[in-house]
Motif scaffolding. Structure first.
Motif, PDB file in Angstrom:
ATOM      1  N   ALA A 146      53.291  -3.163 -19.910  1.00 14.71           N
ATOM      2  CA  ALA A 146      52.122  -3.895 -20.425  1.00 14.71           C
ATOM      3  C   ALA A 146      52.197  -5.333 -19.936  1.00 14.71           C
ATOM      4  CB  ALA A 146      52.081  -3.863 -21.946  1.00 14.71           C
ATOM      5  N   SER A 147      51.033  -5.901 -19.677  1.00 14.12           N
ATOM      6  CA  SER A 147      50.969  -7.269 -19.161  1.00 14.12           C
ATOM      7  C   SER A 147      51.430  -8.283 -20.206  1.00 14.12           C
ATOM      8  CB  SER A 147      49.530  -7.582 -18.752  1.00 14.12           C
ATOM      9  OG  SER A 147      49.338  -8.980 -18.667  1.00 14.12           O
ATOM     10  N   ASN A 148      52.207  -9.268 -19.758  1.00 11.57           N
ATOM     11  CA  ASN A 148      52.630 -10.341 -20.661  1.00 11.57           C
ATOM     12  C   ASN A 148      51.516 -11.375 -20.842  1.00 11.57           C
ATOM     13  OD1 ASN A 148      53.139 -11.203 -17.882  1.00 11.57           O
ATOM     14  ND2 ASN A 148      53.977 -13.054 -18.816  1.00 11.57           N
ATOM     15  N   THR A 152      47.435  -5.636 -21.178  1.00 11.81           N
ATOM     16  CA  THR A 152      46.941  -4.392 -20.583  1.00 11.81           C
ATOM     17  C   THR A 152      48.065  -3.395 -20.309  1.00 11.81           C
ATOM     18  OG1 THR A 152      45.409  -5.821 -19.393  1.00 11.81           O
ATOM     19  CG2 THR A 152      45.434  -3.476 -18.764  1.00 11.81           C
ATOM     20  N   LEU A 153      47.891  -2.167 -20.810  1.00  9.48           N
ATOM     21  CA  LEU A 153      48.871  -1.106 -20.562  1.00  9.48           C
ATOM     22  C   LEU A 153      48.592  -0.469 -19.202  1.00  9.48           C
ATOM     23  CD1 LEU A 153      48.635   0.420 -24.122  1.00  9.48           C
ATOM     24  CD2 LEU A 153      50.784  -0.408 -23.125  1.00  9.48           C
ATOM     25  N   ALA A 175      59.489  -4.981 -21.063  1.00 14.97           N
ATOM     26  CA  ALA A 175      59.718  -6.195 -21.860  1.00 14.97           C
ATOM     27  C   ALA A 175      58.674  -6.350 -22.964  1.00 14.97           C
ATOM     28  CB  ALA A 175      59.723  -7.428 -20.953  1.00 14.97           C
ATOM     29  N   GLN A 176      57.414  -6.022 -22.645  1.00 13.99           N
ATOM     30  CA  GLN A 176      56.335  -6.244 -23.606  1.00 13.99           C
ATOM     31  C   GLN A 176      56.107  -5.055 -24.543  1.00 13.99           C
ATOM     32  OE1 GLN A 176      54.558  -9.104 -24.138  1.00 13.99           O
ATOM     33  NE2 GLN A 176      55.970 -10.063 -22.689  1.00 13.99           N
ATOM     34  N   THR A 177      56.738  -3.919 -24.273  1.00  8.35           N
ATOM     35  CA  THR A 177      56.411  -2.742 -25.077  1.00  8.35           C
ATOM     36  C   THR A 177      57.558  -2.214 -25.948  1.00  8.35           C
ATOM     37  OG1 THR A 177      56.851  -1.441 -23.089  1.00  8.35           O
ATOM     38  CG2 THR A 177      54.542  -1.854 -23.633  1.00  8.35           C
ATOM     39  N   ALA A 178      58.799  -2.378 -25.504  1.00 13.09           N
ATOM     40  CA  ALA A 178      59.912  -1.785 -26.258  1.00 13.09           C
ATOM     41  C   ALA A 178      59.925  -2.331 -27.686  1.00 13.09           C
ATOM     42  CB  ALA A 178      61.240  -2.092 -25.564  1.00 13.09           C
ATOM     43  N   GLN A 306      45.816  -1.815 -24.893  1.00 18.73           N
ATOM     44  CA  GLN A 306      46.665  -2.990 -24.705  1.00 18.73           C
ATOM     45  C   GLN A 306      47.612  -3.192 -25.885  1.00 18.73           C
ATOM     46  OE1 GLN A 306      43.027  -5.867 -25.318  1.00 18.73           O
ATOM     47  NE2 GLN A 306      44.909  -7.063 -25.614  1.00 18.73           N
ATOM     48  N   THR A 307      48.583  -4.094 -25.671  1.00 20.98           N
ATOM     49  CA  THR A 307      49.451  -4.533 -26.758  1.00 20.98           C
ATOM     50  C   THR A 307      48.744  -5.684 -27.481  1.00 20.98           C
ATOM     51  OG1 THR A 307      50.534  -6.138 -25.326  1.00 20.98           O
ATOM     52  CG2 THR A 307      51.533  -3.952 -25.431  1.00 20.98           C
ATOM     53  N   ALA A 308      49.400  -6.235 -28.492  1.00 25.36           N
ATOM     54  CA  ALA A 308      48.768  -7.279 -29.310  1.00 25.36           C
ATOM     55  C   ALA A 308      48.933  -8.678 -28.701  1.00 25.36           C
ATOM     56  CB  ALA A 308      49.343  -7.243 -30.726  1.00 25.36           C
TER      57      ALA A 308
END
Lengths: 390, 74
Positions: A146-148, A152-153, A175-178, A306-308
Motif C-alpha cells: 500500500a502507498s505510504n 492505495t493498495l 511497511a504500510q499494511t502489516a 486503500q489503507t487509512a
C-alpha cells in the motif's frame, strides 16, 4: 494533541510494549544466543518468540524463515541487492517509496535493467501491465502493498500469480499494511515480505525484517551484512542456513521484546477489527474534507481500495505552511512534503510540491477527525479570504 | 539412572525452536552450552532424556528444525 502521523510511526504504543521493554532491561538484558548461560538463553528465546509472532501475523508457515533486522528499508536492501546482478531485469511500480527506488536506481548503474510500471492517477495498478513488462530475464518484481502517500493498495496477489507463471520472484513492501491490513504469505503468492515493526505492528522503531519464502534459493540471496551469528564459530565464512545467514551482529532484543507485545496486541484486537476502525475514520475524514472549498484530495478515496492514509492540498497554502498551522495552531501532527516518495508523487501529479498527509491509526477517534476537519475548513477559508497569498 | 542425550544444531535459532516445540509436547529438555568435546561451536545444544530421543527427533523432523546429530553424554 492529535497524532495523525501513524503512516510514519504509530503512536502511542500499547502499554504492554513499554512494559515488555522495561522488563527486558531490568530482568533479561543479556546477549541473545551467544552464550549458554540462562540470561542469554532467555534473550535468545525472545528473538525466536518475535519470529513466531511475525509468522503468525503474516501467515508464514515456518517462523525460521523470518529474518529479523532493523526496519523495512534494511529488508528491502537485503532482498534487492542480495538477489539482483548485472544482466537481471526487475519490475516495480510507479508508487514506490525511495526504500525501493534508490536501491533499484543504484543497481541500474551496475547493469541491472529496471522497468517502472505506470500507475493510474489514484495510484492504482493493472496487474496485466506487470505481465506485459515481464521478460525472459526478469528475476524480481518489487511492489508496495500500500502507498505510504495515499494508501492505495496494489494487486499483490494477482501480480504474485503472474510472477509464478514467469519464474520471477515477488518482493512485497508491507511497511504500510502489516498489522492494519491482512498480509498472507501463501494466499497472496508472495515470495519475500519486507516488514517494519514500528507502524501497524505497534512495536518500537528499529525492528523489522524480511520473510524469505520457499521459492527463494538461499544460495542466490547474498547477505547484506557478514559477521558473528553465534553459530559455526569455527568458520571464517558466513553460514549458509536460515536465519543465521542474514542475522549478523547483536540483535535489537529490547526492541523485539516490545515488538512481540505489539503484535500480541494487534492479534488480540484482530487485524480485521483494526482495519474496520481505521476505515471508519478515513471515511469520516474523506466525507468531510471533500466538501471543503479549496481542498483537493488524492488517492482512491475509497476505504475498500486503500489503507487509512490519505493526502490533500489546500489552495493558496503551501504544504509547509499548512503543516506548521496544523501543528502550532491546531495541535495536529501531519506529515507534509514528498514523503520519501518522489515517484509516487509524480504518479499522483503532486511533484515537486508534495501533499499534506494524514495517517490515521488504531488509537485515533471520530472526535479527532471532526476537530481536524474544522481546522482544515478554517485554514482553507483563511487562505481564500487572504487572496491565496503565499 | 537416566541417561542423557544432547542434540546438536547448526543454528541457535533452531535449537531454541526445538526447545519450544519439545516443551510444548511435554518433554523435559534443557538448553545448555554445546559441550566443547562434541563441537567447536559456541552455541546452544538441547539436552534430553535418552528415552525421549525418538519422539523429539520426530517433532524436529515434523517441523523445519534442522539439527546436526544427537549424541549420548555421560
Amino acid at each position: 494533541m492529535i497524532y495523525f502521523d501513524n503512516a510514519a510511526t504509530s503512536w502511542p504504543k500499547p502499554e504492554g510494549v513499554i512494559e515488555a521493554m522495561a522488563a527486558f532491561s531490568r530482568e533479561v538484558g543479556a546477549n541473545p544466543g551467544r552464550a549458554g548461560h540462562r540470561m542469554s538463553v532467555e534473550a535468545g528465546r525472545i528473538v525466536n518468540d518475535a519470529r513466531d509472532a511475525v509468522a503468525e501475523l503474516l501467515h508464514v508457515n515456518d517462523p525460521l524463515r523470518v529474518v529479523l533486522g532493523s526496519n523495512a528499508t534494511e529488508a528491502l536492501n537485503l532482498a534487492i541487492f542480495g538477489l539482483l546482478g548485472s544482466g537481471d531485469h526487475v519490475v516495480t511500480s510507479g508508487m514506490e517509496h525511495n526504500s525501493v527506488m534508490r536501491p533499484l536506481r543504484q543497481l541500474e548503474a551496475i547493469g541491472v535493467e529496471l522497468t517502472v510500471v505506470e500507475c493510474a492517477a489514484d495510484g492504482s495498478m493493472d496487474p496485466y501491465d506487470v505481465d506485459a513488462a515481464i521478460r525472459q530475464e526478469t528475476r524480481l518484481v518489487v511492489l508496495n502493498h500500500a502507498s505510504n502517500v495515499v494508501g492505495t493498495l496494489l494487486p499483490v496477489s494477482d501480480v504474485g500469480a503472474i510472477c509464478r507463471e514467469n519464474d520471477a520472484l515477488l518482493l512485497v513492501d508491507a511497511a504500510q499494511t502489516a498489522g492494519t491490513h491482512p498480509v498472507h504469505m501463501d494466499d497472496d503468492n508472495i515470495d519475500l515480505i519486507a516488514f517494519t515493526g514500528h507502524k501497524g505492528m505497534m512495536g518500537p522503531q528499529g525492528t523489522g525484517g524480511l520473510v524469505i519464502g520457499e521459492r527463494v534459493n538461499i544460495a542466490d540471496l547474498r547477505p547484506l551484512k557478514h559477521g558473528g551469528t553465534g553459530s559455526r564459530s569455527e568458520l571464517e565464512v558466513q553460514p549458509d542456513f536460515l536465519p543465521d545467514r542474514y542475522e549478523s551482529g547483536t540483535m535489537n532484543t529490547i526492541g523485539l521484546a516490545g515488538l512481540i507485545a505489539g503484535i500480541e496486541y494487534v492479534l488480540q484486537k484482530g487485524v480485521e477489527a483494526i482495519r474496520e476502525h481505521e476505515s471508519s475514520l478515513l471515511a469520516r475524514f474523506i466525507d468531510g474534507a471533500r466538501t471543503i472549498p479549496g481542498a483537493t484530495l488524492y488517492g482512491p478515496m475509497d476505504t475498500a481500495r486503500q489503507t487509512a492514509t490519505t493526502s490533500l492540498n489546500i489552495d493558496g497554502l503551501s504544504q509547509s505552511e499548512a503543516g506548521l498551522m496544523l501543528d502550532e495552531e491546531h495541535n495536529i501532527m501531519s506529515r507534509v512534503g514528498l514523503h520519501c516518495s518522489p515517484s509516487a508523487h509524480r504518479t499522483l501529479g503532486t511533484f515537486p510540491d508534495g501533499t499534506v498527509r494524514f495517517g490515521f491509526g488504531l488509537f485515533n477517534t471520530a472526535e479527532e477527525i471532526d476537530i481536524s476537519l474544522e481546522a482544515l475548513e478554517n485554514m482553507a477559508e483563511g487562505a481564500r479570504t487572504s487572496g491565496g497569498g503565499r | 539412572m537416566t541417561e542423557f542425550c544432547v542434540a546438536l544444531f547448526y543454528s541457535n535459532s533452531h535449537a531454541l525452536r526445538a526447545e519450544k516445540l519439545a516443551k510444548k509436547a511435554g518433554f523435559k529438555v534443557k538448553v545448555i552450552p554445546t559441550p566443547r568435546h562434541l563441537s567447536s561451536d559456541c552455541g546452544f545444544a538441547l539436552r534430553c532424556d535418552e528415552d525421549d530421543v525418538p519422539a523429539i527427533q520426530g517433532i524436529m523432523d515434523g517441523d523445519s528444525v534442522e539439527y546436526d546429530r544427537i549424541e549420548k553424554v555421560g
